[in-house]
Design a protein around this motif. Sequence first.
Motif, mmCIF file in Angstrom:
data_model
loop_
_atom_site.group_PDB
_atom_site.id
_atom_site.type_symbol
_atom_site.label_atom_id
_atom_site.label_comp_id
_atom_site.label_asym_id
_atom_site.label_seq_id
_atom_site.Cartn_x
_atom_site.Cartn_y
_atom_site.Cartn_z
ATOM 1 N N ASN A 1 14.484 51.754 -31.251
ATOM 2 C CA ASN A 1 15.855 51.627 -31.734
ATOM 3 C C ASN A 1 16.253 50.147 -31.744
ATOM 4 O O ASN A 1 16.444 49.541 -30.686
ATOM 5 N N ALA A 2 16.371 49.568 -32.929
ATOM 6 C CA ALA A 2 16.652 48.132 -33.055
ATOM 7 C C ALA A 2 18.082 47.771 -32.684
ATOM 8 O O ALA A 2 18.424 46.584 -32.611
ATOM 9 N N ASP A 3 18.924 48.765 -32.435
ATOM 10 C CA ASP A 3 20.309 48.488 -32.040
ATOM 11 C C ASP A 3 20.444 48.208 -30.544
ATOM 12 O O ASP A 3 21.491 47.723 -30.104
ATOM 13 N N LEU A 4 19.412 48.523 -29.763
ATOM 14 C CA LEU A 4 19.519 48.405 -28.311
ATOM 15 C C LEU A 4 19.287 46.971 -27.833
ATOM 16 O O LEU A 4 18.485 46.230 -28.406
ATOM 17 N N ALA A 5 19.949 46.609 -26.755
ATOM 18 C CA ALA A 5 19.765 45.294 -26.141
ATOM 19 C C ALA A 5 18.374 45.197 -25.522
ATOM 20 O O ALA A 5 17.741 46.216 -25.217
ATOM 21 N N ALA A 6 17.893 43.972 -25.326
ATOM 22 C CA ALA A 6 16.537 43.756 -24.815
ATOM 23 C C ALA A 6 16.319 44.410 -23.453
ATOM 24 O O ALA A 6 15.219 44.884 -23.149
ATOM 25 N N ASP A 7 17.361 44.439 -22.613
ATOM 26 C CA ASP A 7 17.195 44.989 -21.269
ATOM 27 C C ASP A 7 17.571 46.468 -21.177
ATOM 28 O O ASP A 7 17.615 47.039 -20.086
ATOM 29 N N HIS A 8 17.838 47.099 -22.317
ATOM 30 C CA HIS A 8 18.160 48.523 -22.300
ATOM 31 C C HIS A 8 16.909 49.327 -21.929
ATOM 32 O O HIS A 8 15.809 49.029 -22.401
ATOM 33 N N PRO A 9 17.043 50.353 -21.081
ATOM 34 C CA PRO A 9 15.871 51.127 -20.641
ATOM 35 C C PRO A 9 15.069 51.737 -21.776
ATOM 36 O O PRO A 9 13.868 51.979 -21.637
ATOM 37 N N ASP A 10 15.710 51.989 -22.915
ATOM 38 C CA ASP A 10 15.021 52.625 -24.033
ATOM 39 C C ASP A 10 14.627 51.655 -25.139
ATOM 40 O O ASP A 10 14.222 52.078 -26.226
ATOM 41 N N ASN A 11 14.728 50.359 -24.874
ATOM 42 C CA ASN A 11 14.240 49.373 -25.839
ATOM 43 C C ASN A 11 12.782 49.069 -25.493
ATOM 44 O O ASN A 11 12.484 48.403 -24.514
ATOM 45 N N TYR A 12 11.872 49.586 -26.320
ATOM 46 C CA TYR A 12 10.447 49.493 -26.017
ATOM 47 C C TYR A 12 9.766 48.289 -26.658
ATOM 48 O O TYR A 12 8.632 47.963 -26.301
ATOM 49 N N TYR A 13 10.437 47.631 -27.582
ATOM 50 C CA TYR A 13 9.769 46.584 -28.345
ATOM 51 C C TYR A 13 9.293 45.440 -27.460
ATOM 52 O O TYR A 13 8.227 44.855 -27.678
ATOM 53 N N MET A 14 10.097 45.097 -26.444
ATOM 54 C CA MET A 14 9.776 43.943 -25.611
ATOM 55 C C MET A 14 8.547 44.167 -24.722
ATOM 56 O O MET A 14 8.092 43.251 -24.047
ATOM 57 N N GLU A 15 8.027 45.380 -24.698
ATOM 58 C CA GLU A 15 6.896 45.674 -23.819
ATOM 59 C C GLU A 15 5.574 45.133 -24.365
ATOM 60 O O GLU A 15 4.619 44.975 -23.628
ATOM 61 N N ARG A 16 5.497 44.897 -25.680
ATOM 62 C CA ARG A 16 4.233 44.485 -26.309
ATOM 63 C C ARG A 16 3.101 45.378 -25.797
ATOM 64 O O ARG A 16 2.116 44.941 -25.228
ATOM 65 N N GLU A 17 3.275 46.647 -26.072
ATOM 66 C CA GLU A 17 2.389 47.655 -25.495
ATOM 67 C C GLU A 17 1.022 47.722 -26.172
ATOM 68 O O GLU A 17 0.904 47.598 -27.384
ATOM 69 N N TRP A 18 -0.003 47.908 -25.350
ATOM 70 C CA TRP A 18 -1.347 48.250 -25.794
ATOM 71 C C TRP A 18 -1.654 49.648 -25.274
ATOM 72 O O TRP A 18 -1.178 50.034 -24.197
#
Length: 267
Positions: free
Chosen positions: A208-225
Amino acid sequence: LCRIAAIISTAELLLKQSIRKSAVMNNNQYVSDCFYHFVGRKNALDHEKNFNTLLEILKCAQVRHSPYTEGGSENRTVFDRRISPLSEVLVNPSVTCFCDIPHKSLNIHCSKYGYFGVSISREKLLKLGAHPVMYIPYKRSETIGGNLMLKDVWSTYAGYHDHLCDQAVKSETSFVTGTGNAPKDKAEALNFIGSFLRNTIAFMKPFNADLAADHPDNYYMEREWRKLGYLTFCENDVGKLIVFEGYKERLVTEFPQYAATVEEVSA
Protein backbone atom coordinates in the motif's frame (compact mmCIF):
# COMPACT_ATOMS: atom_id res chain seq x y z
CA LEU A 1 60.75 16.04 -14.82
CA CYS A 2 60.33 12.29 -15.28
CA ARG A 3 60.48 11.85 -11.51
CA ILE A 4 57.86 14.57 -11.00
CA ALA A 5 55.63 12.98 -13.66
CA ALA A 6 55.97 9.61 -11.90
CA ILE A 7 55.00 11.16 -8.57
CA ILE A 8 51.98 12.86 -10.15
CA SER A 9 50.95 9.60 -11.85
CA THR A 10 51.23 7.71 -8.56
CA ALA A 11 49.23 10.40 -6.76
CA GLU A 12 46.50 10.23 -9.41
CA LEU A 13 46.38 6.44 -9.09
CA LEU A 14 46.09 6.65 -5.30
CA LEU A 15 43.35 9.27 -5.64
CA LYS A 16 41.36 7.06 -8.03
CA GLN A 17 41.73 4.09 -5.67
CA SER A 18 40.57 6.24 -2.77
CA ILE A 19 37.52 7.41 -4.74
CA ARG A 20 36.62 3.85 -5.69
CA LYS A 21 37.04 2.69 -2.07
CA SER A 22 34.89 5.59 -0.88
CA ALA A 23 32.21 4.70 -3.42
CA VAL A 24 32.18 1.09 -2.23
CA MET A 25 31.91 2.22 1.38
CA ASN A 26 29.04 4.53 0.48
CA ASN A 27 27.28 1.72 -1.38
CA ASN A 28 27.55 -0.42 1.74
CA GLN A 29 25.23 2.06 3.42
CA TYR A 30 22.46 0.90 1.10
CA VAL A 31 22.99 -2.85 0.83
CA SER A 32 24.05 -5.58 3.21
CA ASP A 33 26.44 -8.51 2.86
CA CYS A 34 24.13 -10.53 5.09
CA PHE A 35 20.33 -10.69 4.94
CA TYR A 36 18.28 -10.77 8.13
CA HIS A 37 15.47 -13.06 9.23
CA PHE A 38 13.61 -11.76 12.30
CA VAL A 39 11.22 -13.93 14.30
CA GLY A 40 8.71 -11.59 15.97
CA ARG A 41 6.25 -10.56 13.28
CA LYS A 42 3.20 -11.65 15.31
CA ASN A 43 4.37 -9.90 18.48
CA ALA A 44 7.46 -7.75 18.18
CA LEU A 45 7.59 -7.00 21.92
CA ASP A 46 7.26 -10.56 23.24
CA HIS A 47 11.00 -10.76 23.84
CA GLU A 48 10.98 -14.04 25.75
CA LYS A 49 8.98 -15.91 23.11
CA ASN A 50 11.04 -14.44 20.27
CA PHE A 51 14.27 -15.33 22.10
CA ASN A 52 13.15 -18.95 22.40
CA THR A 53 12.21 -19.01 18.71
CA LEU A 54 15.71 -17.84 17.82
CA LEU A 55 17.17 -20.58 20.03
CA GLU A 56 15.11 -23.17 18.15
CA ILE A 57 16.45 -21.87 14.83
CA LEU A 58 20.01 -22.23 16.07
CA LYS A 59 19.39 -25.69 17.53
CA CYS A 60 18.12 -27.11 14.25
CA ALA A 61 20.35 -24.84 12.10
CA GLN A 62 17.38 -24.15 9.89
CA VAL A 63 15.12 -21.20 9.05
CA ARG A 64 11.62 -22.57 8.49
CA HIS A 65 8.28 -21.28 7.32
CA SER A 66 5.05 -22.29 9.00
CA PRO A 67 3.44 -24.70 9.30
CA TYR A 68 6.46 -26.88 10.01
CA THR A 69 6.54 -30.15 8.06
CA GLU A 70 8.64 -33.01 9.43
CA GLY A 71 11.18 -34.14 6.87
CA GLY A 72 11.27 -30.97 4.83
CA SER A 73 9.33 -28.17 3.22
CA GLU A 74 6.08 -28.84 1.43
CA ASN A 75 4.95 -26.76 -1.56
CA ARG A 76 1.51 -25.36 -0.90
CA THR A 77 -0.81 -23.27 -3.05
CA VAL A 78 -3.90 -21.53 -1.74
CA PHE A 79 -6.52 -20.05 -4.02
CA ASP A 80 -9.62 -18.39 -2.57
CA ARG A 81 -11.95 -16.18 -4.59
CA ARG A 82 -12.92 -14.29 -1.45
CA ILE A 83 -9.40 -12.96 -1.09
CA SER A 84 -8.69 -9.53 -2.57
CA PRO A 85 -6.02 -9.37 -5.30
CA LEU A 86 -4.45 -6.62 -3.16
CA SER A 87 -3.60 -9.17 -0.45
CA GLU A 88 -0.53 -11.38 -0.32
CA VAL A 89 -2.29 -14.69 0.11
CA LEU A 90 -3.68 -15.40 -3.37
CA VAL A 91 -0.89 -17.96 -3.47
CA ASN A 92 0.39 -18.99 -0.06
CA PRO A 93 3.98 -19.93 -0.92
CA SER A 94 6.25 -22.16 1.14
CA VAL A 95 9.04 -19.62 1.45
CA THR A 96 11.50 -18.32 4.00
CA CYS A 97 11.98 -14.56 4.03
CA PHE A 98 14.98 -12.30 4.54
CA CYS A 99 15.55 -8.54 4.34
CA ASP A 100 18.41 -6.74 2.62
CA ILE A 101 18.79 -3.95 5.17
CA PRO A 102 22.13 -2.60 6.45
CA HIS A 103 22.63 -3.19 10.16
CA LYS A 104 22.55 0.53 11.01
CA SER A 105 19.11 0.86 9.41
CA LEU A 106 17.31 -1.99 11.17
CA ASN A 107 15.39 0.10 13.71
CA ILE A 108 12.12 0.40 11.74
CA HIS A 109 12.24 -3.27 10.74
CA CYS A 110 12.83 -4.39 14.34
CA SER A 111 9.87 -2.34 15.54
CA LYS A 112 7.68 -4.46 13.23
CA TYR A 113 9.37 -7.87 13.41
CA GLY A 114 10.94 -7.94 16.85
CA TYR A 115 14.47 -7.66 18.16
CA PHE A 116 15.68 -11.23 17.63
CA GLY A 117 17.04 -12.50 14.35
CA VAL A 118 19.74 -14.24 12.39
CA SER A 119 21.55 -12.95 9.34
CA ILE A 120 22.72 -15.27 6.58
CA SER A 121 25.40 -14.38 4.05
CA ARG A 122 24.26 -13.07 0.70
CA GLU A 123 26.43 -15.66 -1.07
CA LYS A 124 24.74 -18.53 0.77
CA LEU A 125 21.29 -17.27 -0.18
CA LEU A 126 22.29 -16.75 -3.81
CA LYS A 127 23.62 -20.31 -4.06
CA LEU A 128 20.33 -21.65 -2.71
CA GLY A 129 18.22 -19.79 -5.27
CA ALA A 130 16.93 -16.89 -3.17
CA HIS A 131 16.08 -13.68 -4.99
CA PRO A 132 14.29 -10.37 -4.36
CA VAL A 133 10.54 -10.09 -4.42
CA MET A 134 8.84 -7.90 -7.03
CA TYR A 135 7.01 -5.11 -5.22
CA ILE A 136 3.78 -3.88 -6.77
CA PRO A 137 2.55 -0.55 -5.36
CA TYR A 138 -1.13 0.23 -5.21
CA LYS A 139 -3.38 2.95 -3.82
CA ARG A 140 -6.82 2.01 -2.55
CA SER A 141 -8.17 5.34 -3.79
CA GLU A 142 -7.13 4.65 -7.40
CA THR A 143 -8.04 2.05 -10.02
CA ILE A 144 -4.96 2.32 -12.24
CA GLY A 145 -1.31 1.31 -12.05
CA GLY A 146 -0.54 -1.49 -9.62
CA ASN A 147 -4.22 -2.01 -8.86
CA LEU A 148 -4.90 -3.09 -12.46
CA MET A 149 -1.80 -5.27 -12.60
CA LEU A 150 -2.74 -7.11 -9.40
CA LYS A 151 -6.27 -7.71 -10.68
CA ASP A 152 -4.85 -9.09 -13.92
CA VAL A 153 -2.56 -11.41 -11.97
CA TRP A 154 -5.54 -12.60 -9.92
CA SER A 155 -7.65 -13.14 -13.06
CA THR A 156 -4.85 -15.02 -14.85
CA TYR A 157 -4.35 -17.42 -12.00
CA ALA A 158 -8.12 -17.81 -11.55
CA GLY A 159 -8.44 -18.70 -15.24
CA TYR A 160 -5.68 -21.29 -15.02
CA HIS A 161 -7.13 -22.74 -11.80
CA ASP A 162 -10.67 -23.02 -13.21
CA HIS A 163 -10.11 -24.05 -16.82
CA LEU A 164 -6.64 -25.56 -17.26
CA CYS A 165 -5.41 -27.02 -13.99
CA ASP A 166 -7.29 -30.33 -14.36
CA GLN A 167 -5.84 -30.86 -17.84
CA ALA A 168 -2.31 -30.23 -16.61
CA VAL A 169 -2.24 -33.15 -14.16
CA LYS A 170 -3.26 -35.68 -16.85
CA SER A 171 0.14 -35.74 -18.53
CA GLU A 172 1.53 -39.27 -18.90
CA THR A 173 5.10 -38.04 -18.70
CA SER A 174 6.92 -36.37 -15.86
CA PHE A 175 7.89 -32.86 -16.92
CA VAL A 176 10.68 -31.24 -14.89
CA THR A 177 11.00 -27.45 -14.91
CA GLY A 178 14.35 -25.69 -14.90
CA THR A 179 15.93 -27.90 -17.58
CA GLY A 180 15.43 -25.55 -20.53
CA ASN A 181 13.62 -28.32 -22.43
CA ALA A 182 10.37 -27.42 -24.18
CA PRO A 183 7.21 -29.31 -23.15
CA LYS A 184 6.39 -32.27 -25.40
CA ASP A 185 2.61 -31.99 -25.27
CA LYS A 186 -0.27 -29.81 -24.11
CA ALA A 187 -0.42 -31.36 -20.65
CA GLU A 188 3.29 -30.78 -20.08
CA ALA A 189 2.91 -27.20 -21.28
CA LEU A 190 0.05 -26.64 -18.84
CA ASN A 191 2.11 -28.14 -16.02
CA PHE A 192 4.90 -25.73 -16.89
CA ILE A 193 2.52 -22.74 -17.02
CA GLY A 194 1.06 -23.68 -13.64
CA SER A 195 4.50 -24.01 -12.08
CA PHE A 196 5.57 -20.71 -13.65
CA LEU A 197 2.49 -18.89 -12.35
CA ARG A 198 2.83 -20.25 -8.81
CA ASN A 199 6.56 -19.54 -8.59
CA THR A 200 6.19 -16.07 -10.08
CA ILE A 201 3.30 -15.05 -7.85
CA ALA A 202 5.19 -16.45 -4.85
CA PHE A 203 7.75 -13.68 -5.37
CA MET A 204 5.27 -10.85 -5.97
CA LYS A 205 4.44 -8.59 -3.04
CA PRO A 206 1.72 -5.91 -3.13
CA PHE A 207 2.22 -2.91 -0.88
CA ASN A 208 0.00 0.00 0.00
CA ALA A 209 1.81 3.11 -1.26
CA ASP A 210 -0.32 5.36 0.95
CA LEU A 211 1.25 4.07 4.18
CA ALA A 212 4.08 5.80 6.03
CA ALA A 213 7.52 4.15 6.05
CA ASP A 214 7.19 3.10 9.70
CA HIS A 215 3.65 1.75 9.36
CA PRO A 216 3.48 -1.96 10.36
CA ASP A 217 1.89 -2.85 7.02
CA ASN A 218 4.31 -0.95 4.79
CA TYR A 219 6.40 -3.78 3.35
CA TYR A 220 8.35 -1.92 0.69
CA MET A 221 11.12 -0.78 3.04
CA GLU A 222 12.00 -4.38 3.89
CA ARG A 223 13.77 -5.06 0.55
CA GLU A 224 12.67 -8.63 0.96
CA TRP A 225 14.33 -11.70 -0.53
CA ARG A 226 12.60 -15.09 -0.56
CA LYS A 227 13.75 -18.67 -0.84
CA LEU A 228 11.42 -21.53 -1.68
CA GLY A 229 11.39 -24.02 1.21
CA TYR A 230 13.45 -24.18 4.38
CA LEU A 231 16.98 -22.78 4.65
CA THR A 232 19.58 -24.99 6.31
CA PHE A 233 22.74 -23.22 7.40
CA CYS A 234 26.05 -23.88 9.13
CA GLU A 235 27.96 -21.75 11.61
CA ASN A 236 30.08 -20.09 8.90
CA ASP A 237 26.96 -18.90 7.07
CA VAL A 238 25.85 -16.73 9.99
CA GLY A 239 26.82 -13.06 9.84
CA LYS A 240 25.20 -11.68 12.98
CA LEU A 241 22.78 -12.80 15.66
CA ILE A 242 20.56 -9.97 16.86
CA VAL A 243 19.07 -10.04 20.36
CA PHE A 244 17.32 -7.49 22.53
CA GLU A 245 19.42 -5.82 25.23
CA GLY A 246 19.97 -8.13 28.19
CA TYR A 247 19.76 -11.39 26.20
CA LYS A 248 23.30 -11.71 24.85
CA GLU A 249 24.72 -13.56 27.84
CA ARG A 250 21.88 -16.07 27.80
CA LEU A 251 22.34 -16.80 24.12
CA VAL A 252 26.12 -17.16 24.43
CA THR A 253 25.60 -19.59 27.31
CA GLU A 254 23.47 -21.77 25.01
CA PHE A 255 25.63 -21.30 21.91
CA PRO A 256 29.18 -20.21 22.84
CA GLN A 257 30.35 -20.81 19.26
CA TYR A 258 28.35 -17.76 18.19
CA ALA A 259 29.75 -15.42 20.87
CA ALA A 260 31.58 -13.20 18.37
CA THR A 261 28.49 -12.71 16.20
CA VAL A 262 25.91 -11.73 18.85
CA GLU A 263 24.89 -8.10 19.02
CA GLU A 264 22.36 -6.47 21.31
CA VAL A 265 19.89 -3.86 20.10
CA SER A 266 17.36 -1.69 21.90
CA ALA A 267 13.99 -0.24 21.01
